[in-house]
Design an enzyme around this catalytic site. Sequence first.
Site, mmCIF file in Angstrom:
data_model
loop_
_atom_site.group_PDB
_atom_site.id
_atom_site.type_symbol
_atom_site.label_atom_id
_atom_site.label_comp_id
_atom_site.label_asym_id
_atom_site.label_seq_id
_atom_site.Cartn_x
_atom_site.Cartn_y
_atom_site.Cartn_z
ATOM 1 N N HIS A 1 -6.083 -3.459 -11.053
ATOM 2 C CA HIS A 1 -6.476 -4.543 -11.954
ATOM 3 C C HIS A 1 -7.315 -5.531 -11.150
ATOM 4 C CE1 HIS A 1 -2.674 -3.479 -14.426
ATOM 5 N NE2 HIS A 1 -3.729 -2.827 -14.872
ATOM 6 N N GLU B 1 -6.495 -9.215 -9.984
ATOM 7 C CA GLU B 1 -5.342 -9.409 -9.096
ATOM 8 C C GLU B 1 -5.822 -9.305 -7.645
ATOM 9 O OE1 GLU B 1 -2.655 -6.452 -10.652
ATOM 10 O OE2 GLU B 1 -2.722 -7.364 -12.649
ATOM 11 N N GLU C 1 4.324 -6.254 -6.970
ATOM 12 C CA GLU C 1 3.704 -7.367 -7.687
ATOM 13 C C GLU C 1 3.841 -8.645 -6.864
ATOM 14 O OE1 GLU C 1 2.102 -7.119 -10.507
ATOM 15 O OE2 GLU C 1 2.807 -5.259 -11.457
#
Length: 510
Positions: free
Chosen positions: A243, A246, A427
């Site tokens: 992504h 990010e 994450e």
Amino acid sequence: MVMALEGTMSPSPKVKISITASHDGGNIEVISHTESEISTAGRTAKCTVTVHVKPDVYTELEKIAHMQYFSFRAFVSGLHSSTSSSGGENEDVEDGKEEHNEEEDNSIKFLTVQYVVANAHAVSYPDAWPGTTICYTDGSLESSDDASWRRNLSTKYVDGKLTWSQIHTVNGSMFFSYWPPYTYNRHLKLVADCSAQISTRGGICSDYNPTIESLAQTLEGREIECISIGNGKLTAWIQHRQHPGESMAEFFAEGFLHRLLGIGADGELDDATKIMLEQYRLYIVPCMCPDGAVLGHLRTNSVGANQNREWATVHDHYEAPTLERSPEVHAVLSKMDETGVDFFLDVHGDEELPYVFFSGAEKTPVWGDRIKHLHGYFISCFQRANSDVQKDIGYPPPDSEEAALKYMNVATNQVSNRFNCLGLTLEMPFKDCATNPDPERGFSPDRAKNLGLNLVEALSDVHPYLRAEGEFWSAFSKEDAYVVPTDSFKEEGFVMLKKRFYSDVRPTDA
């Protein structure tokens, strides 16, 4: 867009502010600005700049044009500056506190700008705004200025708008970003540094057979570079930034690659890295979506493909991956089929949760005692190496095996099951990191790089068990056990409205 702030204090020049997003990764559209208010007594000017975040290309599979990431440059000129300060949020400028002469009384010295993201309510994750503090720097986007990024503590999400106030006290530029950018020029510099280190005959990493190759080109003609290194029998794949918004993922990659290859090291690799490189053959992709990164997208490549939903065909009439829509995923998965995979890590960032956390292949066919215990143990190993890591908060696992099968197009689920291996998604937070709060800087580029550095210890510690047989987990301590994560935590303004999996947009009908 250039805005001139008219005043009556002749002969001082007009104060101007120009808003642009022309740097690679830039994303913003200027909507309007208010007329300035000028105070002679305070030698200040004020205005409001209203902007919109621009959407990604429409995503056919998810039926949405994702958006949330933004980055832009504000350039101020015409200020009469007698201070070296670069400004800050909500600073009080007191009359009479500075030495000045009569000519300076006719000069504007401070420009207070109220920045407003007017379509903040329409982004992919509006629930993420409470607790968010946007990032700013008066430095450059080069690595030498990583430490210059700060958080604007006046950031608020009110009535569907994201706002913050900034006092500009000097002429020149200031960058504002949802999170600090990792530019394509910096990506190319990282690849060049890796290539130079690899090609140095007799260099400090040459004993570990390092190579660099391009696995494919993107739809806009950029390379998908892969660095491989190590003499070990087990194969580990670490990929970053599926992504593109990010950007912390590529800071992580930089930290990891610098340590593996000894970039910037003083003469030799450290002992822990040497041990790990005898355990694994590693394949590292520092950026999976360079096209989206250059375009300033949040989640998609140049044709609207969310790469982390392109790893398998799970929906009728939507084949994935394909060379026409997701050549990046197609190339990496093909290379994985050649090398095999014993460990997989997919590196991301999360908008909502103020924690470093992991998501695994819970409830998919591969999930059982072996993978569950490896998952818990690996996170514990990483936690011992870096205190930003924690286990309790994260994406809740799917409710059932049937629900998990709908997400076999997610990289971690597909790779874990395809190769019967431990696979995880890492994450990192856009917000400050609640385990080690730092309101002024938040979770920063340096912390993302440090997390990448510490992957070495976690990989080394988990190595003996990745292909071990029997109930090897009986030797683990209670602290190493798998913990079922929850996304419920205490934070002012945060409400867990609807359950979501694997960073999906929260369903409106749930």
